[in-house]
Design a protein around this motif. Structure first.
Motif, PDB file in Angstrom:
ATOM      1  N   VAL A 216     -45.722  54.473 117.380  1.00 38.17           N
ATOM      2  CA  VAL A 216     -45.836  55.189 118.660  1.00 38.17           C
ATOM      3  C   VAL A 216     -44.999  54.458 119.710  1.00 38.17           C
ATOM      4  O   VAL A 216     -45.185  53.252 119.917  1.00 38.17           O
ATOM      5  CB  VAL A 216     -47.308  55.268 119.115  1.00 38.17           C
ATOM      6  N   PRO A 217     -44.070  55.137 120.401  1.00 36.87           N
ATOM      7  CA  PRO A 217     -43.229  54.464 121.399  1.00 36.87           C
ATOM      8  C   PRO A 217     -44.053  53.873 122.536  1.00 36.87           C
ATOM      9  O   PRO A 217     -44.978  54.517 123.047  1.00 36.87           O
ATOM     10  CB  PRO A 217     -42.304  55.581 121.901  1.00 36.87           C
ATOM     11  N   PHE A 218     -43.706  52.651 122.941  1.00 33.21           N
ATOM     12  CA  PHE A 218     -44.359  51.968 124.049  1.00 33.21           C
ATOM     13  C   PHE A 218     -43.296  51.522 125.058  1.00 33.21           C
ATOM     14  O   PHE A 218     -42.134  51.305 124.708  1.00 33.21           O
ATOM     15  CB  PHE A 218     -45.123  50.740 123.542  1.00 33.21           C
ATOM     16  N   THR A 219     -43.712  51.395 126.307  1.00 36.35           N
ATOM     17  CA  THR A 219     -42.866  50.797 127.337  1.00 36.35           C
ATOM     18  C   THR A 219     -43.275  49.348 127.531  1.00 36.35           C
ATOM     19  O   THR A 219     -44.405  48.959 127.223  1.00 36.35           O
ATOM     20  CB  THR A 219     -42.994  51.546 128.668  1.00 36.35           C
TER      21      THR A 219
ATOM     22  N   SER B 232     -36.235  45.235 132.188  1.00 41.41           N
ATOM     23  CA  SER B 232     -36.469  45.581 130.792  1.00 41.41           C
ATOM     24  C   SER B 232     -35.828  46.928 130.484  1.00 41.41           C
ATOM     25  O   SER B 232     -35.971  47.876 131.273  1.00 41.41           O
ATOM     26  CB  SER B 232     -37.973  45.652 130.507  1.00 41.41           C
ATOM     27  N   PRO B 233     -35.143  47.042 129.349  1.00 40.74           N
ATOM     28  CA  PRO B 233     -34.506  48.320 129.014  1.00 40.74           C
ATOM     29  C   PRO B 233     -35.493  49.435 128.712  1.00 40.74           C
ATOM     30  O   PRO B 233     -35.139  50.618 128.787  1.00 40.74           O
ATOM     31  CB  PRO B 233     -33.666  47.977 127.772  1.00 40.74           C
TER      32      PRO B 233
ATOM     33  N   ASP C   8     -42.587  50.182 137.135  1.00 41.23           N
ATOM     34  CA  ASP C   8     -41.561  49.280 137.656  1.00 41.23           C
ATOM     35  C   ASP C   8     -41.443  49.424 139.169  1.00 41.23           C
ATOM     36  O   ASP C   8     -41.408  48.422 139.903  1.00 41.23           O
ATOM     37  CB  ASP C   8     -40.226  49.603 136.984  1.00 41.23           C
ATOM     38  N   LYS C   9     -41.380  50.657 139.634  1.00 40.65           N
ATOM     39  CA  LYS C   9     -41.239  50.902 141.078  1.00 40.65           C
ATOM     40  C   LYS C   9     -42.482  50.445 141.831  1.00 40.65           C
ATOM     41  O   LYS C   9     -42.391  49.826 142.902  1.00 40.65           O
ATOM     42  CB  LYS C   9     -40.994  52.388 141.346  1.00 40.65           C
TER      43      LYS C   9
ATOM     44  N   GLN D 264     -40.207  32.574 130.794  1.00 43.54           N
ATOM     45  CA  GLN D 264     -40.237  33.709 129.866  1.00 43.54           C
ATOM     46  C   GLN D 264     -41.085  34.815 130.470  1.00 43.54           C
ATOM     47  O   GLN D 264     -42.168  34.575 131.004  1.00 43.54           O
ATOM     48  CB  GLN D 264     -40.820  33.269 128.520  1.00 43.54           C
ATOM     49  N   THR D 265     -40.595  36.047 130.382  1.00 45.32           N
ATOM     50  CA  THR D 265     -41.283  37.185 130.988  1.00 45.32           C
ATOM     51  C   THR D 265     -42.574  37.523 130.254  1.00 45.32           C
ATOM     52  O   THR D 265     -42.653  37.452 129.029  1.00 45.32           O
ATOM     53  CB  THR D 265     -40.360  38.413 131.002  1.00 45.32           C
ATOM     54  N   ILE D 266     -43.592  37.888 131.024  1.00 50.21           N
ATOM     55  CA  ILE D 266     -44.808  38.509 130.508  1.00 50.21           C
ATOM     56  C   ILE D 266     -44.677  40.012 130.775  1.00 50.21           C
ATOM     57  O   ILE D 266     -44.444  40.424 131.912  1.00 50.21           O
ATOM     58  CB  ILE D 266     -46.069  37.975 131.203  1.00 50.21           C
ATOM     59  N   PHE D 267     -44.801  40.818 129.731  1.00 54.93           N
ATOM     60  CA  PHE D 267     -44.634  42.260 129.855  1.00 54.93           C
ATOM     61  C   PHE D 267     -45.976  42.978 129.866  1.00 54.93           C
ATOM     62  O   PHE D 267     -46.907  42.576 129.159  1.00 54.93           O
ATOM     63  CB  PHE D 267     -43.801  42.809 128.699  1.00 54.93           C
TER      64      PHE D 267
END
Length: 412
Positions: free
Chosen positions: A134-137, A302-303, A310-311, A339-342
């Protein structure tokens, strides 16, 4: 309600007819409070063994019990997710288990959330692109900063001049000393620590409940021995207290978990303490010190970010509402790797405003937490599927207590 996902279907937690990973044996995820899991004589040692082998910053943090008090244990019994629920929002704060099993266990939780109409969110050090197909952002949500090479750490050189100046300034205040305090060894010192904690709390408008819990454990001498306390004094007067927690064995290091100091601490006090802790850990052969996470700071794009989330986060950051840039800059003096936390969630799930609730689920879990009792697995159902083979696959230092009260045994 959202259209059902393509994730594998998971039966309800009270249903014993499940995946059938072993022919003729019932297998199903188990949902329980972490404190109940740890208290159980059979599965508690299993959970502790996995924790010791695989804990990362999120799982190792002293605040995990308040921020994410529930465990979602995968049907194959080789890992679990630490989660919190607030109404219809589920937030996974950390995962404990082998990296290659994350997708499988997360897919089971996704299926559970889809069936319940919950919105699933993960905090992750990696930009998750999909779960169970399943696609996730993956939207930048914060930053974790790590000093990865303790043997090579030095105060020398141009890049370290700010840190070096802070430490030098502190040393001019008198006889400065860093000592490790074994919790429970001296009630008078525990009282001193509590006074510093109280002074730190008095200067803040909002204090996370985990601070109150840690304060009481220090006072009572019941803080888990895995946590270590370091005290900084000037001419014998306590200036600050730092609590560190061990990370998983391959990391060979610690997380700087909690820091407390009073309003009169001289400039450079925390820097002096952290440098001293680094020297102590280096002498022990440790190689890593994580300075912990800072939420609200964003160091990259992040792509596959959720554009609405994000906004919203950009707007909050600009208003100074969700923006701990000062803490990020403080840690940057040590020249750590950032390092980024997403924040990861199902693509197209909408409801970007739920991020406000997620922020509060971390900052003030006592006010933004819905008891997940309705979804918890009764212990008699949880034990229907045999755990013995799962415990046998646990790390070698796991200790199991037989359910019949027999002697403890090593698991291999």
């Amino acid at each position: 309600m959202e259209e059902a996902s393509t994730a594998p279907r998971v039966e309800g937690s009270n249903d014993a007819s499940t995946t059938g990973a072993v022919p003729g044996v019932s297998r199903h995820p188990v949902l329980m409070l972490q404190k109940d899991v740890l208290a159980h004589p059979l599965i508690g040692p299993w959970a502790e063994a996995l924790f010791d082998a695989h804990k990362n910053e999120g799982a190792a943090s002293r605040g995990i019990a308040q921020i994410a008090p529930n465990l979602f244990i995968g049907s194959d019994r080789r890992g679990y997710l630490h989660y919190n629920r607030y109404r219809k929002i589920v937030l996974v704060y950390a995962y404990t288990g082998p990296d290659d099993l994350f997708d499988s266990i997360a897919g089971e939780l996704l299926a559970h959330c889809e069936a319940k109409g919950y919105q699933l969110n993960f905090l992750s050090h990696l930009p998750v692109t999909s779960i169970a197909g399943v696609p996730f952002t993956a939207t930048p949500f914060g930053v974790v900063q790590r000093i990865n090479d303790l043997p090579g750490f030095t105060l020398q050189g141009g890049p370290m001049h700010r840190l070096r100046n802070q430490v030098s300034a502190f040393l001019r205040n008198g006889a400065c000393a860093l000592e490790e305090f074994p919790c429970g060894s001296d009630s008078a010192v525990a009282e001193e620590i509590v006074q510093v904690v109280d002074a730190w709390c008095a200067g803040r408008t909002k204090v996370n409940p985990l601070v109150k819990a840690a304060r009481q454990e220090i006072l009572d001498g019941t803080l888990h021995p895995r946590h270590r306390l370091f005290l900084t004094r000037v001419d014998g007067v306590l200036q600050n207290v730092i609590l560190i927690s061990p990370l998983r064995t391959p990391d060979n290091g610690y997380l700087m978990d909690l820091e407390f100091y009073g309003p009169d601490m001289p400039r450079g006090g925390l820097e002096f303490a952290i440098v001293g802790i680094i020297e102590k850990l280096r002498a022990e052969g440790r190689t890593l010190l994580s300075l912990g996470g800072t939420y609200g700071c964003r160091i990259e794009r992040s792509p596959n970010a959720d554009p609405d989330v994000d906004k919203l986060l950009d707007d909050l950051h600009a208003q100074g509402i969700f923006n701990d840039q000062g803490n990020f800059q403080f840690k940057s003096k040590f020249r750590p790797l950032a390092q980024t936390i997403f924040l990861c969630r199902k693509a197209g799930c909408g409801n970007a405003d739920s991020v406000i609730d997620i922020i509060m689920m971390i900052a003030d879990p006592s006010r933004t937490q819905t008891a997940d009792t309705e979804n918890h697995t009764p212990i008699e159902v949880a034990l229907n599927a045999p755990w013995e083979d799962s415990i046998m696959r646990a790390p070698a230092d796991a200790v199991a207590v037989l359910p019949d009260g027999g002697e403890k045994k090593k698991c291999h």
